[in-house]
Write a protein that holds these residues in place. Structure first.
Motif, short mmCIF file in Angstrom:
data_model
loop_
_atom_site.label_atom_id
_atom_site.label_comp_id
_atom_site.label_asym_id
_atom_site.label_seq_id
_atom_site.Cartn_x
_atom_site.Cartn_y
_atom_site.Cartn_z
N LEU A 5 0.85 -1.19 0.00
CA LEU A 5 0.00 0.00 0.00
C LEU A 5 0.88 1.24 0.00
N ASP A 6 0.41 2.30 -0.62
CA ASP A 6 1.17 3.55 -0.67
C ASP A 6 1.02 4.38 0.59
N VAL A 7 -0.13 4.23 1.26
CA VAL A 7 -0.39 5.01 2.47
C VAL A 7 -1.00 4.10 3.53
N GLU A 8 -0.89 4.51 4.77
CA GLU A 8 -1.53 3.75 5.84
C GLU A 8 -3.03 3.68 5.56
N THR A 9 -3.59 2.48 5.72
CA THR A 9 -4.99 2.26 5.38
C THR A 9 -5.65 1.43 6.46
N GLY A 10 -6.88 1.77 6.80
CA GLY A 10 -7.62 1.03 7.81
C GLY A 10 -7.92 -0.41 7.37
N ILE A 11 -7.74 -1.34 8.28
CA ILE A 11 -8.00 -2.74 7.98
C ILE A 11 -9.48 -2.96 7.67
N ASP A 12 -10.37 -2.29 8.36
CA ASP A 12 -11.81 -2.44 8.10
C ASP A 12 -12.16 -2.09 6.66
N LEU A 13 -11.58 -1.01 6.14
CA LEU A 13 -11.82 -0.62 4.76
C LEU A 13 -11.32 -1.70 3.80
N LEU A 14 -10.12 -2.21 4.06
CA LEU A 14 -9.56 -3.25 3.20
C LEU A 14 -10.40 -4.53 3.25
N LEU A 15 -10.90 -4.87 4.42
CA LEU A 15 -11.76 -6.06 4.54
C LEU A 15 -13.04 -5.90 3.73
N ARG A 16 -13.63 -4.71 3.76
CA ARG A 16 -14.84 -4.45 2.97
C ARG A 16 -14.53 -4.58 1.47
N GLN A 17 -13.40 -4.01 1.05
CA GLN A 17 -13.01 -4.11 -0.36
C GLN A 17 -12.77 -5.57 -0.77
N LEU A 18 -12.11 -6.32 0.10
CA LEU A 18 -11.82 -7.72 -0.20
C LEU A 18 -13.10 -8.56 -0.25
N SER A 19 -14.03 -8.33 0.66
CA SER A 19 -15.29 -9.06 0.63
C SER A 19 -16.03 -8.77 -0.67
N GLY A 20 -16.02 -7.52 -1.09
CA GLY A 20 -16.64 -7.17 -2.37
C GLY A 20 -15.95 -7.86 -3.54
N ALA A 21 -14.63 -7.95 -3.49
CA ALA A 21 -13.89 -8.62 -4.56
C ALA A 21 -14.16 -10.12 -4.57
N ILE A 22 -14.37 -10.71 -3.41
CA ILE A 22 -14.71 -12.14 -3.35
C ILE A 22 -16.07 -12.37 -4.01
#
Length: 139
Positions: A90-107
């Motif tokens: 990642l280029d910048v610090e990012t919240g894990i909750d946001l990443l989890l939402r993005q990953l669930s959507g990608a799944i």
């Protein structure tokens, strides 16, 4: 469910370099939910070189499809890929909750290569034993 690790010092934000990470928050997730399943912590290394720390960090992520971090050196990337773990920088610090939402959507919808691949591997594992039983397999 696929397992994903996040290099984090605070368990809520990806904010660490892979080789120097104080720990990882490991989640299991699918298209509907994410669950924290493990916290991996490493004792502060006195003067140990990064290269000496990598094998323990890579081994701690066994079974993970990916690890999110702010940076990873070439040697770490090589070792992670050899272990079947996709490093995601990642280029910048990012919240894990946001990443989890993005990953669930990608799944659910697809579109991220390593997520699609990990989902296919998981889907195949669910039916492997059923197929073996149908074929008359026994010990």
């Amino acid at each position: 469910m696929i397992r994903v690790a996040f290099a984090s010092s605070d368990r809520s934000t990806v904010n660490q370099h892979f080789g120097a990470a104080a720990g990882f928050a490991v989640y299991a997730l699918d298209g509907e939910r994410a669950r924290l399943i493990e916290i991996v912590e490493f004792p502060p290394a006195a003067v140990e070189a990064n290269e000496g720390r990598l094998p323990a960090r890579v081994a701690a992520l066994a079974g993970c499809a990916a690890v999110y971090c702010l940076a990873a050196g070439a040697s770490a990337v090589k070792q992670l890929l050899a272990a079947g773990v996709q490093p995601v920088r990642l280029d910048v610090e990012t919240g894990i909750d946001l990443l989890l939402r993005q990953l669930s959507g990608a799944i659910r919808a697809g579109g991220i290569g390593w997520v699609d691949q990990a989902s296919r591997r998981h889907d195949g594992d669910d039916t492997r034993f059923d197929r073996m039983l149908d074929e008359g397999w026994d010990e």
